[in-house]
Design a protein around this motif. Structure first.
Motif, PDB file in Angstrom:
ATOM      1  N   VAL A  29       0.847  -1.190   0.000  1.00  0.00           N
ATOM      2  CA  VAL A  29       0.000   0.000   0.000  1.00  0.00           C
ATOM      3  C   VAL A  29       0.883   1.241   0.000  1.00  0.00           C
ATOM      4  N   PRO A  30       0.887   1.996  -1.107  1.00  0.00           N
ATOM      5  CA  PRO A  30       1.690   3.224  -1.135  1.00  0.00           C
ATOM      6  C   PRO A  30       1.040   4.332  -0.316  1.00  0.00           C
ATOM      7  N   PHE A  31       1.819   5.346   0.008  1.00  0.00           N
ATOM      8  CA  PHE A  31       1.321   6.522   0.732  1.00  0.00           C
ATOM      9  C   PHE A  31       0.732   6.148   2.091  1.00  0.00           C
ATOM     10  N   LYS A  45      -4.718  12.913   1.049  1.00  0.00           N
ATOM     11  CA  LYS A  45      -4.622  14.360   0.841  1.00  0.00           C
ATOM     12  C   LYS A  45      -3.201  14.865   1.085  1.00  0.00           C
ATOM     13  N   ASP A  46      -2.512  14.303   2.062  1.00  0.00           N
ATOM     14  CA  ASP A  46      -1.119  14.699   2.307  1.00  0.00           C
ATOM     15  C   ASP A  46      -0.251  14.378   1.094  1.00  0.00           C
ATOM     16  N   ALA A  47      -0.446  13.178   0.533  1.00  0.00           N
ATOM     17  CA  ALA A  47       0.313  12.791  -0.656  1.00  0.00           C
ATOM     18  C   ALA A  47      -0.045  13.684  -1.842  1.00  0.00           C
ATOM     19  N   ALA A  48      -1.332  13.997  -1.979  1.00  0.00           N
ATOM     20  CA  ALA A  48      -1.783  14.849  -3.080  1.00  0.00           C
ATOM     21  C   ALA A  48      -1.252  16.271  -2.934  1.00  0.00           C
ATOM     22  N   ALA A  49      -1.188  16.769  -1.718  1.00  0.00           N
ATOM     23  CA  ALA A  49      -0.660  18.121  -1.496  1.00  0.00           C
ATOM     24  C   ALA A  49       0.809  18.185  -1.895  1.00  0.00           C
ATOM     25  N   TYR A  93      -7.756  20.979  -6.127  1.00  0.00           N
ATOM     26  CA  TYR A  93      -7.124  19.700  -6.444  1.00  0.00           C
ATOM     27  C   TYR A  93      -7.453  18.675  -5.357  1.00  0.00           C
ATOM     28  N   LEU A  94      -7.382  19.091  -4.102  1.00  0.00           N
ATOM     29  CA  LEU A  94      -7.678  18.178  -2.995  1.00  0.00           C
ATOM     30  C   LEU A  94      -9.147  17.763  -2.988  1.00  0.00           C
ATOM     31  N   ALA A  95     -10.027  18.615  -3.474  1.00  0.00           N
ATOM     32  CA  ALA A  95     -11.441  18.242  -3.599  1.00  0.00           C
ATOM     33  C   ALA A  95     -11.608  17.128  -4.631  1.00  0.00           C
ATOM     34  N   ILE A  96     -10.846  17.198  -5.712  1.00  0.00           N
ATOM     35  CA  ILE A  96     -10.871  16.129  -6.719  1.00  0.00           C
ATOM     36  C   ILE A  96     -10.359  14.833  -6.092  1.00  0.00           C
ATOM     37  N   VAL A  97      -9.299  14.943  -5.309  1.00  0.00           N
ATOM     38  CA  VAL A  97      -8.734  13.774  -4.630  1.00  0.00           C
ATOM     39  C   VAL A  97      -9.752  13.171  -3.665  1.00  0.00           C
ATOM     40  N   GLU A  98     -10.431  14.009  -2.912  1.00  0.00           N
ATOM     41  CA  GLU A  98     -11.433  13.509  -1.959  1.00  0.00           C
ATOM     42  C   GLU A  98     -12.549  12.755  -2.678  1.00  0.00           C
ATOM     43  N   LYS A  99     -12.991  13.294  -3.784  1.00  0.00           N
ATOM     44  CA  LYS A  99     -14.042  12.625  -4.565  1.00  0.00           C
ATOM     45  C   LYS A  99     -13.534  11.270  -5.080  1.00  0.00           C
ATOM     46  N   ALA A 100     -12.326  11.250  -5.592  1.00  0.00           N
ATOM     47  CA  ALA A 100     -11.747   9.998  -6.094  1.00  0.00           C
ATOM     48  C   ALA A 100     -11.565   8.993  -4.959  1.00  0.00           C
ATOM     49  N   PHE A 101     -11.171   9.472  -3.786  1.00  0.00           N
ATOM     50  CA  PHE A 101     -11.006   8.586  -2.628  1.00  0.00           C
ATOM     51  C   PHE A 101     -12.337   7.918  -2.291  1.00  0.00           C
ATOM     52  N   LYS A 102     -13.386   8.706  -2.220  1.00  0.00           N
ATOM     53  CA  LYS A 102     -14.708   8.160  -1.879  1.00  0.00           C
ATOM     54  C   LYS A 102     -15.181   7.150  -2.915  1.00  0.00           C
ATOM     55  N   GLU A 103     -14.873   7.401  -4.177  1.00  0.00           N
ATOM     56  CA  GLU A 103     -15.252   6.453  -5.229  1.00  0.00           C
ATOM     57  C   GLU A 103     -14.459   5.149  -5.107  1.00  0.00           C
ATOM     58  N   ALA A 104     -13.252   5.232  -4.578  1.00  0.00           N
ATOM     59  CA  ALA A 104     -12.401   4.035  -4.421  1.00  0.00           C
ATOM     60  C   ALA A 104     -12.695   3.286  -3.127  1.00  0.00           C
ATOM     61  N   ASP A 105     -13.587   3.809  -2.303  1.00  0.00           N
ATOM     62  CA  ASP A 105     -13.903   3.227  -0.995  1.00  0.00           C
ATOM     63  C   ASP A 105     -15.348   2.717  -0.976  1.00  0.00           C
ATOM     64  N   PRO A 106     -15.639   1.635  -1.704  1.00  0.00           N
ATOM     65  CA  PRO A 106     -17.030   1.183  -1.830  1.00  0.00           C
ATOM     66  C   PRO A 106     -17.662   0.733  -0.510  1.00  0.00           C
ATOM     67  N   ASP A 107     -16.854   0.276   0.428  1.00  0.00           N
ATOM     68  CA  ASP A 107     -17.419  -0.133   1.716  1.00  0.00           C
ATOM     69  C   ASP A 107     -17.544   1.040   2.683  1.00  0.00           C
ATOM     70  N   ALA A 108     -17.110   2.216   2.262  1.00  0.00           N
ATOM     71  CA  ALA A 108     -17.232   3.465   3.020  1.00  0.00           C
ATOM     72  C   ALA A 108     -16.702   3.347   4.447  1.00  0.00           C
ATOM     73  N   ASP A 109     -15.593   2.610   4.603  1.00  0.00           N
ATOM     74  CA  ASP A 109     -15.006   2.480   5.939  1.00  0.00           C
ATOM     75  C   ASP A 109     -13.944   3.547   6.212  1.00  0.00           C
ATOM     76  N   GLY A 110     -13.690   4.402   5.224  1.00  0.00           N
ATOM     77  CA  GLY A 110     -12.753   5.507   5.416  1.00  0.00           C
ATOM     78  C   GLY A 110     -11.301   5.147   5.198  1.00  0.00           C
ATOM     79  N   THR A 111     -11.044   3.913   4.797  1.00  0.00           N
ATOM     80  CA  THR A 111      -9.676   3.492   4.498  1.00  0.00           C
ATOM     81  C   THR A 111      -9.673   2.681   3.209  1.00  0.00           C
ATOM     82  N   LEU A 112      -8.522   2.691   2.551  1.00  0.00           N
ATOM     83  CA  LEU A 112      -8.352   1.907   1.329  1.00  0.00           C
ATOM     84  C   LEU A 112      -7.260   0.878   1.551  1.00  0.00           C
ATOM     85  N   GLU A 113      -7.584  -0.361   1.262  1.00  0.00           N
ATOM     86  CA  GLU A 113      -6.625  -1.457   1.338  1.00  0.00           C
ATOM     87  C   GLU A 113      -6.064  -1.699  -0.060  1.00  0.00           C
TER      88      GLU A 113
END
Length: 130
Positions: A29-31, A45-49, A93-113
């Motif tokens: 898992v990067p970042f 968001k830290d990585a995106a910033a 830019y961070l708003a775009i990242v947040e949207k992409a994060f939520k789309e990548a988190d289908p179980d909505a647990d707030g973390t990505l494995e």
């Protein structure tokens, strides 16, 4: 008797082949600065910033589509530019990242494995971070 001593000496050698599950997961898992095997929104968001800072080659605090260098699609860029100034601020830019994060988190647990990062949405997010 000599054979018995040899086996005892061999049996006393410390050998360990165990690998902890979080250490193994974190490697894929990067970042993931806390090495817990997942990335959360703040880590993304830290990585995106940091990436935004690299993309902002003229250091004016914004990136235009050319500076984005394929990190965002034209559609994402346009949607992420609500003030229509043809640039993205770091917050935009961070708003775009947040949207992409939520789309990548289908179980909505707030973390990505790792498995979530391998999906189409996960790969899209990673493109924004590096």
């Amino acid at each position: 008797m000599i054979i018995g001593l040899g086996l005892c000496a061999f049996a006393a050698l410390p050998v360990s082949f165990t690998v902890s599950a979080p250490a193994f997961a974190a490697a894929s898992v990067p970042f993931d600065p806390d090495k817990d095997g997942t990335i959360d929104l703040q880590e993304a968001k830290d990585a995106a910033a940091a990436e935004f800072g690299k993309l902002d080659v003229d250091h004016d605090g914004t990136i235009d589509f050319k500076e984005a260098k394929g990190h965002v699609t034209k559609k994402e860029f346009k949607a992420g530019d609500p003030d229509k100034d043809k640039t993205l601020s770091k917050d935009e830019y961070l708003a775009i990242v947040e949207k992409a994060f939520k789309e990548a988190d289908p179980d909505a647990d707030g973390t990505l494995e790792a498995k979530e990062l391998k999906t189409k949405a996960g790969k899209r997010l990673l493109k924004l971070l590096k």
